[in-house]
Design a protein around this motif. Structure first.
Motif, PDB file in Angstrom:
ATOM      1  N   THR A 237       0.796  -1.282  -0.150  1.00 17.79           N
ATOM      2  CA  THR A 237      -0.283   0.048  -0.039  1.00 17.79           C
ATOM      3  C   THR A 237       0.930   1.471  -0.088  1.00 17.79           C
ATOM      4  OG1 THR A 237      -1.876  -1.391   1.638  1.00 17.79           O
ATOM      5  CG2 THR A 237      -2.083   1.144   1.579  1.00 17.79           C
ATOM      6  N   PRO A 238       0.532   1.975  -0.543  1.00 14.90           N
ATOM      7  CA  PRO A 238      -0.438   2.349  -1.573  1.00 14.90           C
ATOM      8  C   PRO A 238      -0.657   2.043  -2.650  1.00 14.90           C
ATOM      9  CG  PRO A 238       0.425   4.295  -1.672  1.00 14.90           C
ATOM     10  CD  PRO A 238       0.912   4.011  -0.437  1.00 14.90           C
TER      11      PRO A 238
ATOM     12  N   ASP B 211      -0.875  -0.976  -4.200  1.00 10.45           N
ATOM     13  CA  ASP B 211      -1.071  -2.552  -3.748  1.00 10.45           C
ATOM     14  C   ASP B 211      -1.592  -2.479  -5.503  1.00 10.45           C
ATOM     15  OD1 ASP B 211      -3.086  -1.891  -2.579  1.00 10.45           O
ATOM     16  OD2 ASP B 211      -3.374  -3.294  -1.210  1.00 10.45           O
TER      17      ASP B 211
ATOM     18  N   ARG C  58       1.359   1.198   5.293  1.00  9.67           N
ATOM     19  CA  ARG C  58      -0.425   0.336   4.919  1.00  9.67           C
ATOM     20  C   ARG C  58      -1.656   0.271   5.661  1.00  9.67           C
ATOM     21  NH1 ARG C  58      -0.263  -6.180   5.589  1.00  9.67           N
ATOM     22  NH2 ARG C  58      -2.071  -6.470   4.961  1.00  9.67           N
TER      23      ARG C  58
ATOM     24  N   TRP D 294      -3.209   4.309   4.751  1.00  8.72           N
ATOM     25  CA  TRP D 294      -3.250   5.200   3.473  1.00  8.72           C
ATOM     26  C   TRP D 294      -4.334   4.176   2.963  1.00  8.72           C
ATOM     27  CZ3 TRP D 294       2.015   7.208   1.291  1.00  8.72           C
ATOM     28  CH2 TRP D 294       1.709   8.892   2.610  1.00  8.72           C
ATOM     29  N   PRO D 295      -4.965   4.442   1.363  1.00 11.63           N
ATOM     30  CA  PRO D 295      -6.083   3.240   0.744  1.00 11.63           C
ATOM     31  C   PRO D 295      -4.762   3.787  -0.329  1.00 11.63           C
ATOM     32  CG  PRO D 295      -6.791   5.958   1.495  1.00 11.63           C
ATOM     33  CD  PRO D 295      -5.849   6.089   1.895  1.00 11.63           C
ATOM     34  N   ARG D 296      -5.446   3.001  -1.497  1.00 14.01           N
ATOM     35  CA  ARG D 296      -4.765   2.484  -3.065  1.00 14.01           C
ATOM     36  C   ARG D 296      -4.857   3.894  -3.686  1.00 14.01           C
ATOM     37  NH1 ARG D 296      -7.748  -1.540  -3.347  1.00 14.01           N
ATOM     38  NH2 ARG D 296      -6.763  -2.591  -1.872  1.00 14.01           N
ATOM     39  N   LEU D 297      -4.056   4.187  -4.442  1.00 14.53           N
ATOM     40  CA  LEU D 297      -4.081   4.342  -5.732  1.00 14.53           C
ATOM     41  C   LEU D 297      -4.943   4.186  -6.460  1.00 14.53           C
ATOM     42  CD1 LEU D 297      -0.583   6.471  -5.167  1.00 14.53           C
ATOM     43  CD2 LEU D 297      -2.877   7.924  -5.934  1.00 14.53           C
ATOM     44  N   ARG D 298      -4.936   4.492  -8.027  1.00 17.60           N
ATOM     45  CA  ARG D 298      -5.505   3.509  -8.951  1.00 17.60           C
ATOM     46  C   ARG D 298      -4.245   3.562 -10.131  1.00 17.60           C
ATOM     47  NH1 ARG D 298      -9.689   7.280 -10.821  1.00 17.60           N
ATOM     48  NH2 ARG D 298      -8.216   8.433 -11.970  1.00 17.60           N
TER      49      ARG D 298
END
Lengths: 148, 420, 368
Positions: free
Chosen positions: B244-245, B247, B321, B324-328
């Motif tokens: 993450t971010p 993943d 991890r 943070w949320p995930r990037l596109r």
């Protein structure tokens, strides 16, 4: 506590309003509702939408044994009022059908499918009806009074 | 070829086994040395290799188990939970219980799979992760091989796991897996470039590709002299690790488990193992390249220093991890090419100019370099943040922001004649 | 030369980690891009409307709990209002205030669930979800004190509620009201200002308000497009006309707007609960004259209420018997999905679940 019905147009008012849109389309009136002839439904609904009822809140099918009825709950966001329009789908229980209002309101898309699936009322003018909750090939329509 | 006798590990084990007559071991072996009779030096040589490799692989397994425990425990704390705490003291045995459970699970192989590729993929995934440890110096004189192109070796090995991911996805014949493989390939190839270029500064400063030489060159840890290189390397490493971010390759809320979707039992276990082994290896590499490796102060042994720094890097990765949320995927690619790539180029140019000014810098000159590099770092991060950051105002808690208004008006919701 | 590609069709769900239950979409992708979506419903269809036709009016309350099971108090309230309208029952004031307190607390709980799962769909590994679930637990604990149940509360009855709040409920509620604003601040610090959340949600799945209105979309989704439509304010039911509250509005109508509107609605709900506590007075929670077996006169009634997901209404038809002749639920979760296809086409696979999460549906209510 304010009464909720204060925001719903009375049957007389509604009938008068429909009369200006589509003359002689109203077949009967109730306290807060008006019955409309099925063949005039699209005219009435288009007129009502243009008169301020921007939103179709609900489409409901009711099985009255002798006939089926479809109830449309309309909502006006600009005038803050509601209206109830009802349609009787002919006499008898064989293949009840009403015109689809999907052209007037997108919101009818899933609701009409639901009424078709559970009540067996066909909506004309939107192509082949598709079941929504039950699987294709399911026999009967569960919300009918003769089911079970 | 460097002498293997530089390695403390090698020297001690070999001399314990080899005969007392061996001229290379003057009083080095344990128990007085000479467990094997004279003339069996070749056997001592082979056995030493086997012992070291076995110890290393089992050491890695132990480290992975510890890391699984540590990560879950730390994640738990960061999320306001306790984390695993039932098996063993502080729940330390939980990963072992997990491993046993994983082994006894049914090994499902989908009928649509390509059986050979499906089976080989997890093994292929584990190898690169293990190979990195071959050149990783984990303490003063404690390394397996001090090869003069170690950095190149690590970079080359690090790129190999893409192949395993594609093999896994292809082998399982699953569409979610294919999505994952495509994402992984695109992402890993993109991030390889800033990753490698960010190392050039380190190579220029140390003048060598050997990890031991790089550590020895760090009188000041390189993250102080090379902040931009350090930043880019850490970010790109996290992308390479699928953490993450970044993943997206195993985004559980989107593509179930990515390339691992169809894997079960020990095949899944191997993927898991490989992933954690790679994470530990990468934090080891970060420690070696930027945090001064085993350098510390006495009396704490150099190995402990190394492990402590490594755990620090791992904790940072877990912390990111947890928060943070995930990037596109398109944003990840844009970040690699629009931000990281440029940042490494800036770092390359600035470092090159500084090296031109001070070809063999003294400690004072290194501090000058560090000062200039930090200015460049802060300026470029602010610049790129402005250029590529979100177009929102900063949000402060409790305040109504520009995006939201609180309405208390009785005016009609929409003007008349709307709808339709 | 353009690359020759082939569209891929994937069945997302009914067993997928982010479909919030058993929803299924047949999605066609061109690479990562969504080119077609067909939602498929019915995996949780239990025939609640048919079941209602063979139960008495009081028994149906338990069915409404199980429709939107993260906002059961709101479902209870909506149903009870329809029954009261149909049977002409005048509720006790204390019962009404208790119903409003319960409904607003439930709205906070529902928005917490929506926010937490939305962030989970964004790929935040559990942390926001665990935080929001922790706060939802506080609300559920209040419900446990109030009525003994946590999820399927069945707290409300025609005419009021089934029993008064115990004495220890009020101090617990005060503690909650004092604590909760800080918790909401915490989410805002963790989530609202996060750059990744912003870049992921800004300008994704934008729908203009005209389309939303035409597709019968209500609730926070409509308010996120700038339409100031809240039934509690426009067509007040219960005692909402005696309460002063604001409606958070956003104009962007993207995923971020839908999220941020919910966060601010939680604050407004807290303020509503505070005002309810100030105005509540001792008295019976249910009038004595309400019979155990209600026999409304023949006729029909519909009352729309503002639920966390949108306008929830029960259309009841009575033939004078002890059970409704027809009980139709206007389920906002189902109707808000009308525009799902339009909102998703052209966006990436990753946005699919984020957008789906931002609509905030509940499969129990979609399929009933």
């Amino acid at each position: 506590m304010s009464s909720v019905t204060a925001f719903t147009a009375s049957g007389q008012e509604l009938a008068a309003e429909i009369e200006t849109i589509a003359p002689r389309a109203v077949t009967a009136t109730g306290d807060f509702d008006a019955w409309v002839a099925p063949d005039r439904l699209i005219d009435v609904m288009t007129g009502l939408r243009d008169a301020g009822f921007e939103m179709l809140i609900g489409v409901t099918g009711v099985d009255y044994i002798a006939y089926f009825e479809v109830v449309y709950h309309l909502l006006s966001l600009s005038q803050n009022r509601r209206a109830i329009v009802k349609v009787r789908c002919g006499e008898g229980r064989i293949d009840p059908v009403v015109p689809s209002v999907m052209e007037v309101w997108r919101g009818a898309e899933l609701q009409e499918r639901e009424v078709y699936d559970l009540m067996g009322i066909r909506f004309e003018g939107r192509g082949q009806m598709k079941r929504i909750f039950l699987w294709e090939g399911f026999e009967g329509h569960p919300h009918r009074k003769d089911f079970l | 070829m460097p002498d293997p006798f530089d390695s403390v590990l090698y020297r001690h084990i070999y001399c314990t086994l080899s005969s007392t007559a061996d001229a290379q071991c003057e009083g080095v072996g344990l128990f007085g040395g000479g467990l094997l009779p004279g003339g069996f030096e070749w056997l001592a040589f082979v056995l030493t290799g086997v012992i070291i490799v076995a110890a290393l692989i089992n050491g890695i397994l132990g480290a992975v188990l510890l890391m699984i425990w540590g990560e879950r425990r730390l994640l738990g704390r960061l999320q306001g939970r306790t984390g695993p705490n039932r098996w063993g003291p502080f729940g330390l045995l939980t990963p072992i219980a997990d491993a046993v459970k994983t082994m006894f699970k049914e090994d499902v192989v989908p009928t649509v799979s390509d059986r050979l590729v499906f089976t080989l993929a997890p093994i292929l995934m584990l190898f690169p992760a293990l190979l990195v440890y071959a050149v990783l110096p984990i303490g003063h004189g404690t390394w397996l091989a001090d090869i003069n192109v170690a950095l190149l070796f690590i970079v080359a090995i690090g790129g190999a796991n893409v192949l395993a991911i594609v093999a896994a996805a292809w082998g399982s014949g699953n569409r979610y897996a294919m999505f994952s493989a495509m994402r992984a390939v695109a992402m890993l190839i993109s991030y390889e470039i800033p990753l490698v270029i960010s190392l050039v500064g380190v190579i220029m400063l140390s003048g060598s590709l050997s990890l031991v030489a790089i550590v020895n060159a760090q009188t000041i840890p390189f993250f102080i002299i090379q902040p931009l290189g350090f930043f880019v390397f850490v970010v790109a490493s996290m992308a390479e690790l699928n953490r993450t971010p970044f993943d997206v390759a195993e985004a559980e809320s989107e593509i179930v488990a990515g390339y691992m979707t169809d894997y079960s039992s020990m095949k899944f276990g191997l993927f898991f193992l490989a992933e954690f082994a790679a994470t530990i290896a990468t934090s080891g590499v970060i420690t070696v390249l930027f945090l001064g490796g085993w350098h510390g102060f006495d009396p704490i042994p150099s190995q402990i220093w190394f492990i402590a720094k490594m755990v620090g890097v791992l904790a940072l990765i877990v912390w990111v991890r947890a928060s943070w949320p995930r990037l596109r995927i398109d944003q990840i690619m844009a970040f690699a090419w629009k931000a990281l790539f440029e940042l490494t180029l800036i770092n390359l140019v600035v470092s090159g100019l500084l090296m031109l000014a001070w070809p063999s810098p003294s400690t004072t000159e290194l501090w000058y370099m560090a000062g200039i590099n930090w200015l460049v770092f802060i300026a470029s991060i602010i610049l790129f943040g402005k250029l590529l950051g979100p177009k929102h105002d900063p949000v402060s808690a409790g305040n109504v922001q520009r995006d939201v208004t609180l309405s208390d008006s009785d005016a009609p919701a929409i003007p008349s004649g709307g709808g339709g | 030369m353009p690359l020759a590609t082939e569209p891929i069709t994937i069945n997302v769900g009914p067993q997928h980690p982010s479909t919030h239950g058993v929803f299924r979409m047949r999605v066609t992708f061109d690479g990562e891009e969504v080119i077609d979506v067909e939602p498929i419903f019915g995996y949780l269809h239990r025939g609640s409307e048919k079941l209602a036709e063979s139960r008495t009016y009081t028994q149906i309350v338990t069915l409404t709990d199980r429709m939107d099971y993260v906002a059961s108090m709101n479902s209870n309230m909506s149903y009870i209002l329809s029954v009261e309208q149909l049977a002409g029952i005048e509720p006790s004031p204390r019962g009404v205030w208790l119903r409003m307190i319960a409904a607003e607390l439930q709205r906070i709980a529902s928005h917490l669930v929506a926010t937490g799962f939305f962030l989970q769909d964004l790929g935040a590994l559990g942390t926001p979800l665990i935080f929001t679930m922790r706060e939802r637990e506080l609300v559920l604990e209040l419900f446990e004190r109030l009525c003994g149940a946590r999820i399927t509360s069945s707290y409300m009855r025609p005419g009021g509620v089934f029993m008064d709040a115990p004495d220890d409920f009020w101090p617990a509620l005060d503690r909650f009201l004092a604590e909760m604003p800080h918790r909401i601040d915490e989410y805002e610090q963790l989530i609202s200002g996060n750059e990744i959340v912003m870049v992921r949600c800004d300008g994704v799945a934008v729908v203009d308000s005209q389309t939303l209105i035409n597709a019968s979309v209500t609730g926070p989704m409509l308010r996120a497009s700038g339409v100031d439509w809240d039934l509690r304010h426009r067509q007040p039911y219960e005692y909402y006309d005696q309460i002063k509250f604001n409606r958070p509005l956003a104009t962007a109508s993207d995923n971020y707007a839908r999220y941020i509107v919910r966060v601010h609605e939680m604050r407004e709900s807290l303020s509503i609960v505070r005002q309810c506590i100030e105005q509540i007075e001792p008295g019976p929670v249910r009038p004595k004259e309400v019979p155990a077996l209600i026999r409304p006169p023949a006729g029909d009634a519909y009352v729309g209420t503002e639920c966390p997901k949108g306008e929830l209404g029960f259309y009841l038809v009575s033939d004078g018997g002890v059970a409704p002749y027809r009980c139709k639920v206007r389920a906002p979760s189902l109707i808000n999905l009308t525009l799902l296809r339009d909102m998703l086409i052209g966006y990436k696979l990753a946005d699919l679940f984020v957008t789906f999460g931002s609509i905030d549906i509940n499969m129990g209510e979609v399929d009933r």
